[in-house]
Design an enzyme around this catalytic site. Structure first.
Site, short mmCIF file in Angstrom:
data_model
loop_
_atom_site.label_atom_id
_atom_site.label_comp_id
_atom_site.label_asym_id
_atom_site.label_seq_id
_atom_site.Cartn_x
_atom_site.Cartn_y
_atom_site.Cartn_z
N SER A 144 0.85 -1.19 0.00
CA SER A 144 0.00 0.00 0.00
C SER A 144 0.89 1.24 0.00
O SER A 144 2.01 1.21 0.52
CB SER A 144 -0.89 0.01 1.25
OG SER A 144 -1.57 1.27 1.39
N TYR A 157 -1.66 -0.72 10.52
CA TYR A 157 -1.76 -0.95 9.07
C TYR A 157 -0.49 -0.48 8.36
O TYR A 157 0.08 -1.21 7.54
CB TYR A 157 -2.98 -0.22 8.52
CG TYR A 157 -3.33 -0.59 7.10
CD1 TYR A 157 -4.26 -1.59 6.84
CD2 TYR A 157 -2.76 0.07 6.02
CE1 TYR A 157 -4.60 -1.92 5.53
CE2 TYR A 157 -3.09 -0.25 4.71
CZ TYR A 157 -4.02 -1.25 4.48
OH TYR A 157 -4.34 -1.58 3.18
#
Length: 254
Positions: A144, A157
């Site tokens: 990501s 995350y």
């Protein structure tokens, strides 16, 4: 099946988190380009429905990627079903990047995010390596842009995706030259289903803020993944490929 069909559908890919969103899009793209695909996901009924809709060259395998026993059993089931493995796409992950204020982030919550987003790809690589080595296969990890930039309250995350980038280049060195390993880092990808996109369209501003003029689509990611798995990317390993419409290169001041 004729000889041409056997050649076209010779390669096999295992795609995790394939019951929806980017994972489903990757599976669909690969199937359309001659792959056979094992779709792995926690969502059993939904995953089975998606695999059935994709046709005879798709199969669903239930798997919790954070559970090594399930990973080992799932990989064995894929080999039993298809007889080989040419590609691993580690897409399964915690959907929301937001975990709340740091002072309220529990160790259990932190560990759960890392178990799925980071330990899962490690376990899959561990149990797929021998099969991928036999076919000269490749791995793509879905990271990501949050590995390199953050919003508030996304520590777990961001850490998991940053770790996944590091894991990618470590695996590339350990598993090369027979297995190539790369990572794709999507930005804003509208991975909602068609009905939701139609009922809740993104705004002009959502699209316009991207240097390319639009928010990303699942197909943008799928096409890149397919290229990284192909012989055309044979000189590419250990790399991160950012697909975010240029947003990480855009200087923004409030």
């Amino acid at each position: 099946m004729n000889a041409a069909g056997e050649v076209a559908h010779g390669r096999v890919a295992l795609v995790t988190g394939a019951a929806r969103g980017i994972g489903e899009g990757v599976a669909h793209w690969l199937l359309e380009h001659g792959w056979r695909v094992a779709l792995c996901d926690l969502a059993g009924s939904q995953g089975a429905e998606v695999a059935a809709a994709l046709g005879e060259h798709a199969a669903f395998v239930a798997m919790d990627v954070s559970d090594e026993t399930q990973v080992a059993q799932g990989v064995a089931a894929v080999i039993e079903r298809f007889g080989r493995l040419d590609a691993l796409v580690c897409n399964a992950g915690v959907a929301s990047p937001h975990s709340g204020p740091l002072q309220e982030l529990s160790l259990e919550q932190w560990n759960q995010v890392l178990a799925i987003n980071l330990s899962g790809p490690m376990l899959l690589a561990k149990h797929c390596a021998a099969h991928l080595r036999a076919t000269g296969g490749a791995i793509v990890n879905m990271a990501s842009t949050r590995a390199s930039q953050s919003e508030p309250e996304s520590e777990a995350y961001a850490a998991s995706k940053g770790g996944l980038i590091a894991l990618t280049h470590a695996l590339a060195i350990s598993l090369g030259p027979s297995i190539r390993v790369n990572a794709v880092s999507p930005g804003w990808i509208d991975s909602r289903d068609a009905a939701q996109r139609a009922n809740e369209p993104l705004s002009v501003e959502d699209h316009a803020q991207h240097p390319v003029g639009r928010v990303g689509q699942v197909e943008d990611v799928a096409a890149l993944v397919a290229w990284l798995l192909s012989p055309e990317a044979g000189f590419v390993t250990g790399q991160e490929f950012v697909t975010d419409g240029g947003m990480t290169r855009k200087m923004i001041y409030r």
